[in-house]
Design a protein around this motif. Structure first.
Motif: not given
Ligand code: IPM
Ligand code: MN
Length: 377
Positions: A96, A99, A109, A140, A147, A261, A290, A292
């Motif tokens: 986070l 990001r 994704r 997303r 968030y 998410d 990454e 997921v």
């Molecule tokens: C994702 C994960 C993360 C999120 C977590 C690990 C904080 O679930 O990358 O989807 O919620 O974004």
């Protein structure tokens, strides 16, 4: 194009992260054989387990490398009991935090079912989903929404009485991620599996939430600039069932942070499970890629998990670097990797436990590395 090569900062992180990243680096090394590597990948410590040992989420060297690198490859972050004093997960800085800090506003994704991959959905009307039904990208929003770090607890006399999470939708945040989705639909070489139509679906809850109504307005404004692309809206609750019932309808979908998410984990089931789900956190100047699936503590250290999500993350990373730096060499390597992955999957699948097999993480990596070597550079 960078003659000297690209710097990739690698954060293996927690749990099974180091195991899958090890295989990802193995495959990257196989791609670079026989020539000077157009990249150099350097691992840095960090995450929840590192926090438990050291009291720090990561080191200044890692933080600086993340700022400087051309791309970041992340394994997984999160470990049971590894929590920061404020209640956040230890290792937050790597996910986070990056990001936010690097403004990686689009979480991209891809969800594609490759021939040879099994999934756990069985249908009454149709036997199973086939690869020709599942080929979409979910985009997303990655920096705001629910968030947004605008949250807190009201404790009066010690007991928590009120807790607030604030969902923030800004014009800037909505516009750039929606534009990303339309640009992706424009440049992707295929439309929805159902009809070949290039389509962007706006997934929201505009029947209730003001932020979603605004997200829709921005979607309409931006979408008008893309006359050749079909636009549609879907309420997120209904979308979850359509996604499973009729995945062939979807090409590109865009959603706010928390909804994105949730729907991307659901979508992962259609592509064979989290073992295949990769994501790119993409900004203007930086990007992080990454698998997921997360750190999967139960499987940590067992050399058992499926590393394909990491291979797809590596492919996505090479493609992003190729486009950003107009570097055909990297585009070629991404193509080679995709061909190798598709080939291995078509001939025997991933072979790991999640696919009903007995192959280890490293055996899966060896097979992909060998397949890469078999495809001319
Ligand atoms: C994702 C994960 C993360 C999120 C977590 C690990 C904080 O679930 O990358 O989807 O919620 O974004
Ligand atoms: Mn998630």
């Amino acid at each position: 194009m960078k003659e000297a090569g690209y710097e990739i900062a690698v954060f293996p992180g927690d749990g099974t992260g180091p195991e899958v990243v090890r295989e990802g680096l193995k495959v990257l090394a196989a791609l670079a054989e026989g020539g000077p590597a157009p990249w150099h990948a350097t691992p840095y410590p960090g995450g929840g387990q590192y926090y438990l040992q050291s009291g720090r989420e990561w080191e200044p060297e890692g933080a600086a490398a993340a700022q400087r690198a051309d791309a970041i490859l992340l394994g997984a972050v999160g470990w049971p009991g590894a929590t920061l004093p404020n209640g956040d997960i230890a290792g937050r800085a790597l996910v986070l935090g990056l990001r936010e800090g690097l403004d990686l506003y689009a979480n991209v994704r891809p969800c594609r079912l490759y021939p040879g991959v099994k999934h756990r959905i069985s249908g009454a009307f149709r036997e199973v989903w086939s690869p020709q039904h599942v080929d979409m990208v979910i985009v997303r929003e990655n920096t705001e929404g629910l968030y947004t770090p605008a949250r807190g607890r009201l404790r009066r006399g010690g007991d928590t009485e009120v807790v607030i999470d604030t969902r923030v939708i800004t014009r800037k945040g909505a516009e750039r991620v929606i534009r990303y989705a339309f640009e992706l639909a424009r440049h992707r070489n295929r439309g929805a599996p159902e009809d070949g139509v290039k389509r962007v679906t706006c997934v929201d809850k505009a029947n209730v939430l003001e932020g979603c109504r605004f997200f829709r307005e921005v979607f309409e404004q931006v979408g008008k600039e893309y006359a050749e692309i079909d636009r549609e809206f879907a309420y997120v609750d209904a979308f979850t069932q359509w996604l499973v019932r009729n995945p062939e309808h979807y090409n590109v979908a865009v959603a706010t942070n928390m909804m994105g998410d949730i729907i991307t984990d659901l979508a992962a089931v259609l592509q064979g499970g989290m073992g295949f789900a990769a994501g790119g956190n993409v900004g203007t100047d930086h990007a992080m890629f990454e698998p997921v699936h997360g750190s999967a503590p139960k499987y940590a250290g067992k050399n058992q998990v499926n590393p394909f999500a990491t291979f797809f993350a590596v492919e996505q990373m090479l493609r992003w670097l190729a486009t950003r730096h107009s570097d055909a060499r990297l585009g070629r390597q991404a193509d080679r990797l995709e061909q190798a992955l598709a080939g291995v999957l078509a001939h025997g699948g991933a072979g790991t436990y999640d696919q009903g097999g007995t192959a280890t993480t490293s055996e899966a990596g060896d097979r992909v590395a060998a397949a890469v070597r078999g495809i001319p550079a």
